[in-house]
Design a protein around this motif. Structure first.
Motif, mmCIF file in Angstrom:
data_model
loop_
_atom_site.group_PDB
_atom_site.id
_atom_site.type_symbol
_atom_site.label_atom_id
_atom_site.label_comp_id
_atom_site.label_asym_id
_atom_site.label_seq_id
_atom_site.Cartn_x
_atom_site.Cartn_y
_atom_site.Cartn_z
ATOM 1 N N LYS A 1 1.004 -1.189 0.017
ATOM 2 C CA LYS A 1 -0.146 0.098 -0.013
ATOM 3 C C LYS A 1 0.819 1.229 -0.045
ATOM 4 N N VAL A 2 0.600 2.322 -0.480
ATOM 5 C CA VAL A 2 1.098 3.622 -0.619
ATOM 6 C C VAL A 2 0.160 4.675 -0.485
ATOM 7 N N ASP B 1 -6.153 0.658 -6.436
ATOM 8 C CA ASP B 1 -6.385 0.220 -5.162
ATOM 9 C C ASP B 1 -5.664 0.091 -4.105
ATOM 10 N N ARG B 2 -4.354 -0.022 -4.304
ATOM 11 C CA ARG B 2 -3.314 0.068 -3.633
ATOM 12 C C ARG B 2 -3.009 1.400 -3.300
ATOM 13 N N VAL B 3 -3.432 2.419 -3.671
ATOM 14 C CA VAL B 3 -3.088 3.759 -3.535
ATOM 15 C C VAL B 3 -3.966 4.432 -2.743
ATOM 16 N N GLU B 4 -3.722 5.143 -1.607
ATOM 17 C CA GLU B 4 -4.667 5.918 -1.046
ATOM 18 C C GLU B 4 -4.469 7.080 -0.834
ATOM 19 N N ALA B 5 -5.070 8.069 -1.461
ATOM 20 C CA ALA B 5 -4.793 9.537 -1.761
ATOM 21 C C ALA B 5 -5.513 10.257 -0.202
ATOM 22 N N LEU B 6 -4.566 10.977 0.423
ATOM 23 C CA LEU B 6 -4.923 11.789 1.491
ATOM 24 C C LEU B 6 -4.571 13.003 1.380
ATOM 25 N N PRO B 7 -5.233 14.012 2.277
ATOM 26 C CA PRO B 7 -4.971 15.494 2.206
ATOM 27 C C PRO B 7 -3.759 15.651 3.058
ATOM 28 N N LEU B 8 -2.956 16.236 2.920
ATOM 29 C CA LEU B 8 -1.793 16.943 3.661
ATOM 30 C C LEU B 8 -1.219 18.276 3.622
ATOM 31 N N ASP B 9 -1.156 19.194 4.521
ATOM 32 C CA ASP B 9 -0.341 20.226 4.507
ATOM 33 C C ASP B 9 0.656 20.310 5.568
#
Length: 233
Positions: free
Chosen positions: A33-34, A47-55
């Protein structure tokens, strides 16, 4: 030796440029997973990539990311910004903002993910520096990368007891949107990711990506005038 296959990785700034290349290379090498972060993330088709918000400049954003990504065993501090205005002409508020992202951002990530890495066996922390960490002439951007280099070297000592591999990466100019306007020789983002991950897998503490970087580092033992970098326009 570090095994990427089966790992869970976090890549800050992971949806474009070198960050996206890291994500692709990690998956190609068998990462399970990334987590790929961005200020405004787009969903991935994989589906192995989870996009997440970050600052990375905001404590609450970093803390929320760490709460979500408790299974991480590889962290790539890749997010950064470029502000090339000469020091004597710089707006100090912009310089401070640059340091918030390029220096304090990676430190925030390291602080909140150090316990996560420890619980997951030690893992890997990768910090993206630059040949400009050592070269003069890159104004506040170079100064921020020099500061990050120093932080990384100290973090390597502090994280040794928990068996975390801390990797400092130095490179010249990658072919990305950030430096698209600079008329210099550039290495592809894919090649950067490949070379860095090769170094990670070999258990290295520092990766010098290209000949330009190796030349600049070799000049550290000579007069400071030899560290001047000129980027034509």
């Amino acid at each position: 030796m570090t095994v990427i296959e089966g790992s869970v990785a976090l890549v800050t700034g992971g949806q474009r440029g070198i960050g996206k290349a890291y994500v692709d290379q990690l998956l190609a090498r068998g990462a399970k997973k990334v987590y790929a972060t961005s200020r405004n993330p787009s969903l991935s088709r994989d589906d192995r990539v989870e996009a997440l918000p970050l600052d990375v400049a905001h404590d609450a954003s970093v803390a929320a990311l760490a709460e979500r990504a408790q299974d991480v065993d590889m962290v790539f501090n890749n997010a950064g910004v470029l502000y090339p205005v000469p020091l004597l002409k710089s707006d100090l508020q912009q310089v401070k903002a640059l340091f918030e992202t390029n220096v304090f951002g990676p430190l925030r990530i390291a602080q909140v993910f150090a316990p996560v890495l420890a619980r997951n066996g030690g893992g890997v922390l990768v910090d993206m520096h630059s040949a400009l960490s050592w070269g003069a002439g890159a104004a506040s951007y170079g100064a921020s990368k020099a500061a990050l280099w120093s932080l990384t070297n100290s973090l390597r000592i502090e994280l040794a007891a928990q068996h975390t591999q801390v990797v400092g990466v130095h490179l010249g100019f990658a072919d990305t949107e950030m430096v698209a306007s600079l008329p210099v020789q550039k290495i592809s983002a894919v090649d950067v990711a490949r070379i860095v991950l090769d170094g990670v897998e070999r258990g290295e503490s520092e990766v010098l990506v290209d000949d330009f970087t190796r030349k600049i580092k070799s000049a550290l033992s000579g007069p400071v005038e030899g560290l001047t970098i000129s980027v034509g326009r």
